[in-house]
Design a protein around this motif. Structure first.
Motif, PDB file in Angstrom:
ATOM      1  N   THR A 102       6.108   7.066   7.068  1.00 47.68           N
ATOM      2  CA  THR A 102       6.699   8.086   7.935  1.00 47.68           C
ATOM      3  C   THR A 102       6.058   7.983   9.327  1.00 47.68           C
ATOM      4  O   THR A 102       4.940   7.481   9.492  1.00 47.68           O
ATOM      5  N   ASN A 103       6.791   8.477  10.325  1.00 49.13           N
ATOM      6  CA  ASN A 103       6.517   8.112  11.711  1.00 49.13           C
ATOM      7  C   ASN A 103       5.145   8.530  12.244  1.00 49.13           C
ATOM      8  O   ASN A 103       4.602   7.875  13.136  1.00 49.13           O
ATOM      9  N   GLU A 104       4.606   9.614  11.707  1.00 49.37           N
ATOM     10  CA  GLU A 104       3.323  10.107  12.251  1.00 49.37           C
ATOM     11  C   GLU A 104       2.165   9.175  11.869  1.00 49.37           C
ATOM     12  O   GLU A 104       1.081   9.278  12.442  1.00 49.37           O
ATOM     13  N   LEU A 121      20.677  -8.967   9.899  1.00 49.06           N
ATOM     14  CA  LEU A 121      19.937  -8.502  11.071  1.00 49.06           C
ATOM     15  C   LEU A 121      18.434  -8.568  10.841  1.00 49.06           C
ATOM     16  O   LEU A 121      17.656  -8.936  11.733  1.00 49.06           O
ATOM     17  N   TYR A 122      18.010  -8.179   9.654  1.00 48.91           N
ATOM     18  CA  TYR A 122      16.574  -8.096   9.368  1.00 48.91           C
ATOM     19  C   TYR A 122      15.973  -9.495   9.211  1.00 48.91           C
ATOM     20  O   TYR A 122      14.823  -9.720   9.565  1.00 48.91           O
ATOM     21  N   GLU A 123      16.778 -10.417   8.692  1.00 43.12           N
ATOM     22  CA  GLU A 123      16.278 -11.803   8.605  1.00 43.12           C
ATOM     23  C   GLU A 123      16.071 -12.378   9.998  1.00 43.12           C
ATOM     24  O   GLU A 123      15.095 -13.101  10.247  1.00 43.12           O
ATOM     25  N   MET A 181       0.841  -1.196   0.000  1.00 45.56           N
ATOM     26  CA  MET A 181       0.000   0.000   0.000  1.00 45.56           C
ATOM     27  C   MET A 181       0.876   1.246   0.000  1.00 45.56           C
ATOM     28  O   MET A 181       1.828   1.342   0.773  1.00 45.56           O
ATOM     29  N   SER A 182       0.576   2.163  -0.879  1.00 45.30           N
ATOM     30  CA  SER A 182       1.188   3.495  -0.880  1.00 45.30           C
ATOM     31  C   SER A 182       0.053   4.497  -0.848  1.00 45.30           C
ATOM     32  O   SER A 182      -1.087   4.168  -1.208  1.00 45.30           O
ATOM     33  N   SER A 183       0.329   5.732  -0.459  1.00 40.57           N
ATOM     34  CA  SER A 183      -0.734   6.739  -0.477  1.00 40.57           C
ATOM     35  C   SER A 183      -1.080   7.159  -1.900  1.00 40.57           C
ATOM     36  O   SER A 183      -2.118   7.760  -2.151  1.00 40.57           O
TER      37      SER A 183
HETATM   38  P1  NDP Z   1      11.013   6.448   2.982  1.00 37.39           P
HETATM   39  O1  NDP Z   1      11.123   7.920   2.876  1.00 37.39           O
HETATM   40  O2  NDP Z   1      11.687   5.611   1.991  1.00 37.39           O
HETATM   41  O3  NDP Z   1       9.482   6.011   3.011  1.00 37.39           O
HETATM   42  C1  NDP Z   1       8.531   6.667   3.811  1.00 37.39           C
HETATM   43  C2  NDP Z   1       7.346   7.059   2.943  1.00 37.39           C
HETATM   44  O4  NDP Z   1       7.772   8.037   2.023  1.00 37.39           O
HETATM   45  C3  NDP Z   1       6.829   5.887   2.139  1.00 37.39           C
HETATM   46  O5  NDP Z   1       5.813   5.238   2.857  1.00 37.39           O
HETATM   47  C4  NDP Z   1       6.369   6.543   0.857  1.00 37.39           C
HETATM   48  O6  NDP Z   1       5.008   6.932   0.976  1.00 37.39           O
HETATM   49  C5  NDP Z   1       7.178   7.800   0.750  1.00 37.39           C
HETATM   50  N1  NDP Z   1       8.256   7.679  -0.236  1.00 37.39           N
HETATM   51  C6  NDP Z   1       9.265   6.785  -0.248  1.00 37.39           C
HETATM   52  N2  NDP Z   1      10.081   6.989  -1.280  1.00 37.39           N
HETATM   53  C7  NDP Z   1       9.584   8.040  -1.940  1.00 37.39           C
HETATM   54  C8  NDP Z   1       9.972   8.752  -3.084  1.00 37.39           C
HETATM   55  N3  NDP Z   1      11.057   8.411  -3.772  1.00 37.39           N
HETATM   56  N4  NDP Z   1       9.219   9.792  -3.471  1.00 37.39           N
HETATM   57  C9  NDP Z   1       8.130  10.140  -2.778  1.00 37.39           C
HETATM   58  N5  NDP Z   1       7.707   9.497  -1.684  1.00 37.39           N
HETATM   59  C10 NDP Z   1       8.420   8.480  -1.280  1.00 37.39           C
HETATM   60  O7  NDP Z   1      11.450   6.118   4.458  1.00 37.39           O
HETATM   61  P2  NDP Z   1      12.413   5.025   5.052  1.00 37.39           P
HETATM   62  O8  NDP Z   1      12.286   3.730   4.397  1.00 37.39           O
HETATM   63  O9  NDP Z   1      13.754   5.584   5.163  1.00 37.39           O
HETATM   64  O10 NDP Z   1      11.788   4.954   6.547  1.00 37.39           O
HETATM   65  C11 NDP Z   1      10.481   4.482   6.736  1.00 37.39           C
HETATM   66  C12 NDP Z   1      10.278   4.098   8.181  1.00 37.39           C
HETATM   67  O11 NDP Z   1      11.200   3.080   8.516  1.00 37.39           O
HETATM   68  C13 NDP Z   1      10.511   5.206   9.189  1.00 37.39           C
HETATM   69  O12 NDP Z   1       9.627   5.046  10.260  1.00 37.39           O
HETATM   70  C14 NDP Z   1      11.934   4.993   9.665  1.00 37.39           C
HETATM   71  O13 NDP Z   1      12.145   5.477  10.973  1.00 37.39           O
HETATM   72  C15 NDP Z   1      12.036   3.488   9.597  1.00 37.39           C
HETATM   73  N6  NDP Z   1      13.382   2.993   9.294  1.00 37.39           N
HETATM   74  C16 NDP Z   1      13.901   1.969  10.051  1.00 37.39           C
HETATM   75  C17 NDP Z   1      15.115   1.439   9.781  1.00 37.39           C
HETATM   76  C18 NDP Z   1      15.607   0.272  10.563  1.00 37.39           C
HETATM   77  O14 NDP Z   1      16.684  -0.210  10.281  1.00 37.39           O
HETATM   78  N7  NDP Z   1      14.887  -0.224  11.540  1.00 37.39           N
HETATM   79  C19 NDP Z   1      15.969   1.979   8.710  1.00 37.39           C
HETATM   80  C20 NDP Z   1      15.310   3.002   7.921  1.00 37.39           C
HETATM   81  C21 NDP Z   1      14.072   3.479   8.228  1.00 37.39           C
HETATM   82  P3  NDP Z   1       3.851   6.004   0.344  1.00 37.39           P
HETATM   83  O15 NDP Z   1       3.979   4.707   1.055  1.00 37.39           O
HETATM   84  O16 NDP Z   1       2.622   6.753   0.673  1.00 37.39           O
HETATM   85  O17 NDP Z   1       4.177   5.899  -1.099  1.00 37.39           O
END
Ligand code: NDP
Length: 333
Positions: free
Chosen positions: A73-75, A283-285, A33-35
């Motif tokens: 995103t976190n919110e 780690l993720y696995e 799902m994406s927005s």
């Molecule tokens: P991203 O910025 O990649 O993704 C967050 C949201 O941004 C997505 O849901 C998407 O929205 C939108 N998005 C992503 N890429 C694009 C783009 N190229 N253009 C426009 N919109 C985009 O975030 P991260 O993957 O870095 O982080 C996501 C979550 O994961 C956060 O809560 C972060 O804290 C966490 N995180 C955890 C890590 C870990 O190792 N545990 C490492 C990295 C992040 P939509 O889905 O609506 O399309």
């Protein structure tokens, strides 16, 4: 079998989690799902995911989805996690669980009420290096732990900057991004709970407005340990690490605050210094293997909802301390 629905077409899912899910026996990524419908479809096509949608209700109505992985995103985490729990789906949620403790509690309560598994994706406690360090501490290898130092100042690459440096309402900034991981890792290594924080932040050089892109903080734990943290988005060449210093020895972990299965652990004591043998794994696995076990009723996720709540509480205390200039108590409610 476990069918995963991805809530969020994110980088972290693309870089690590989709592969880690597919590495689990019987797991499949069944929907995303994406927005934005177009992004969902493009992401699904790029990653061989059979279904795509632009609304959470559609994803949660899909009977092939047994569990959701939330990496928006976190919110958005809290609302999405609660909706998933109410739909009877297991929840693996990214950190920080939420932006405030009330929302984090609401996630934990909703998952408990629905009888679904809730995990927080704190990857670091899954690292072979951190597990080895924890085993050493538990075995008394450093005597009584007194101090810890965390080196987690990194450079945020441009493709990850976006909301992290310019969208306060999305939970931007280094404290909810990196300090939250330090908090979880220290809790894991020390078997202790942080009770208070002091912190300073420099003027931001990468993030906009009042968003913190670096912090130096100190935490006090309930066993008396003091920990210092250095977290940043702005430092390309520092390298990462963690050190634990006790009455009878010190553990030095280098290159261990990272997503990759790398790093080295050394133990220093009266007998000298030696490298601790560590067999690295993804780690993720491991995070997903533990989550799978929990779904099958065999144990807990590597980091539970309660762990996510406590790491958030610590990060919020650091933020409060940095903003107020006062020592701040870690409060769970
Ligand atoms: P991203 O910025 O990649 O993704 C967050 C949201 O941004 C997505 O849901 C998407 O929205 C939108 N998005 C992503 N890429 C694009 C783009 N190229 N253009 C426009 N919109 C985009 O975030 P991260 O993957 O870095 O982080 C996501 C979550 O994961 C956060 O809560 C972060 O804290 C966490 N995180 C955890 C890590 C870990 O190792 N545990 C490492 C990295 C992040 P939509 O889905 O609506 O399309």
């Amino acid at each position: 079998t476990l069918g995963w629905g991805l809530i969020g077409a994110s980088n972290i899912a693309r870089e690590w989690m989709i592969g880690a899910m597919r590495a689990q026996p019987g797991n499949a990524v069944v929907a995303v799902m994406s927005s934005i419908a177009e992004r969902a479809a493009g992401y699904a096509a790029a990653h061989g995911i059979p279904a795509a949608c632009d609304h959470i209700d559609a994803l949660l109505a899909d009977p092939a989805v047994d569990a959701v992985y939330i990496s928006t995103t976190n919110e958005l985490h809290a609302r999405q996690a609660i909706a998933a729990a109410r739909a009877g789906k297991h929840v693996l949620c990214e950190k920080p669980l939420a932006l405030n403790l009330a929302d984090a509690h609401a996630i934990v309560d909703a998952c408990h009420a629905a009888g679904v598994v809730l995990g927080t994706n704190h990857h670091l406690r899954n690292a072979a290096t951190h597990i080895a360090m924890r085993d050493l501490v538990r075995a008394g290898a450093i005597g009584r732990p007194l101090f810890a130092r965390v080196f987690h100042a990194v450079h945020l690459p441009p493709h990850l900057q976006r909301w992290r440096i310019d969208k306060p309402e999305a939970g931007a900034g280094v404290i909810l991004d990196i300090t939250v991981h330090d908090a979880d890792t220290l809790r894991f290594l020390l078997d202790a709970e942080p009770v208070s924080a002091v912190a300073l932040t420099p003027p931001s050089t990468m993030a906009h407005g009042a968003i913190e892109d670096a912090v130096m903080a100190a935490l006090q734990f309930d066993n008396g340990v003091l920990a210092q943290l250095h977290d940043a988005f702005t430092v390309p060449h520092a390298g990462t690490g963690i050190e634990l210093h006790g009455t009878a020895g010190s553990i030095v972990g280098r290159d261990v605050m990272t997503q990759r299965p790398i790093g080295e652990v050394r133990l220093r004591n009266a007998e000298g210094e030696r490298v601790i043998e560590v067999v690295p794994h993804n780690l993720y696995e491991r995070s997903l293997a533990c989550f799978n076990d929990a779904v099958l009723g065999r144990g807990q996720p590597a980091a539970t909802g309660d762990d996510g709540l406590r790491s958030l509480a610590t990060a919020l205390a650091v933020m409060e301390a940095a903003r107020s200039g006062q020592r701040s108590a870690v409060q769970l409610a």
